[in-house]
Design an enzyme around this catalytic site. Structure first.
Site, short mmCIF file in Angstrom:
data_model
loop_
_atom_site.label_atom_id
_atom_site.label_comp_id
_atom_site.label_asym_id
_atom_site.label_seq_id
_atom_site.Cartn_x
_atom_site.Cartn_y
_atom_site.Cartn_z
N GLY A 19 -25.56 39.48 1.68
CA GLY A 19 -25.93 38.86 2.95
C GLY A 19 -26.58 37.50 2.83
CB THR A 20 -26.56 34.75 0.33
OG1 THR A 20 -25.16 34.55 0.14
CG2 THR A 20 -27.13 35.59 -0.79
CG ASN A 21 -22.23 33.28 3.67
OD1 ASN A 21 -22.09 32.08 3.88
ND2 ASN A 21 -21.71 33.88 2.61
CG MET A 97 -16.67 43.33 0.67
SD MET A 97 -15.80 41.74 0.50
CE MET A 97 -14.70 42.15 -0.84
CG LEU A 100 -11.99 44.00 10.61
CD1 LEU A 100 -12.63 42.75 11.17
CD2 LEU A 100 -12.74 45.25 11.06
CG ASN A 114 -13.16 36.30 6.98
OD1 ASN A 114 -14.20 36.89 6.61
ND2 ASN A 114 -12.11 36.20 6.20
CG HIS A 116 -10.77 33.84 1.74
ND1 HIS A 116 -10.70 35.16 1.37
CD2 HIS A 116 -10.05 33.16 0.82
CE1 HIS A 116 -9.96 35.28 0.28
NE2 HIS A 116 -9.55 34.08 -0.07
#
Ligand code: GRF
Length: 218
Positions: A19-21, A97, A100, A114, A116
């Site tokens: 969860g660094t983003n 990860m 969907l 998203n 990537h």
């Protein structure tokens, strides 16, 4: 961070790991550089370190393990049901990860972002850094894009690039790429929150103009 501010757009952040983003969003919101409400953080992994980041920032969390569902469709239906009460305007995939299904994508069409870790359209899928190193690429990076039914292929919004150094390991390259992700993802969210960035008819628009190429961040 959970107080309802009617003038702010609401984003649900979906994570699976560190969860660094997510932390980069929290930090930019706290410094006033991003005007967005993070209404919930959802993880498919109860051990995700990002859940503690959400707790520390007093953002509600939800955990739904995909292991408790027989197929992707029923898992996605459970995600939709769990997110509904939080009334998200946007769904932000930040290291989530799971692939969907159209059930989920259709519900939030044009409102899912998203990130990537490659210079899309190169290297969709997994192990992007090792693949780029093995191919002798000089540059790597990351791309924020609208998520569509096709994996890692929706309209691109912003891209940041970093050099690949000789002797780089995938881990060293990943760390360099993450730093640029923490710049480009909040930037994309900021454009979205200000309604400068939109998705229409399968394409991305910035300030009303078709985005033919992703914004290049440097
Ligand atoms: C990032 O590299 C992102 O590009 C990929 O997963 C990673 C998530 O990192 N989709 P973090 O959990 O935000 O630290």
């Amino acid at each position: 961070m959970t107080n309802f501010r009617p003038n702010r757009r609401r984003a649900a952040v979906l994570i699976s790991g560190s969860g660094t983003n997510l932390q980069s969003f929290i930090d930019k919101i706290q410094t006033g550089d991003l005007a967005l409400d993070l209404c919930v953080v959802l993880s498919n992994n109860s051990g995700a370190a990002g859940l503690s980041r959400a707790n520390n920032a007093q953002i509600p969390t939800v955990c739904i393990s995909h292991n408790n569902y027989p197929d992707r469709q029923s898992f996605d239906a459970a995600l939709v049901e769990a997110l509904d009460p939080y009334l998200p305007d946007f769904i932000i995939l930040a290291g989530f990860m799971r692939v969907l299904t159209p059930i989920f994508i259709a519900k939030f069409e044009g409102r899912i972002l998203n990130i990537h870790p490659s210079l899309l359209p190169d290297y969709p899928g997994l192990n992007t850094h090792q693949r780029a190193i093995d191919a002798g690429e000089k540059w790597a990076g990351s791309t924020v894009h609208f998520a569509t039914e096709e994996l890692d292929a929706g309209p691109m919004i912003i891209q940041g690039r970093v050099p690949i150094k000789r002797e780089d390991t995938a881990e060293q390259l990943a760390a360099r790429v993450l730093k640029i992700e923490h710049q480009i993802y909040p930037e994309a969210l900021s454009l979205l929150s200000m309604e400068r960035l939109k998705y229409e008819g399968g394409a991305a628009y910035l300030d009303g103009k078709l985005l033919l190429k992703p914004i290049q961040y440097s």
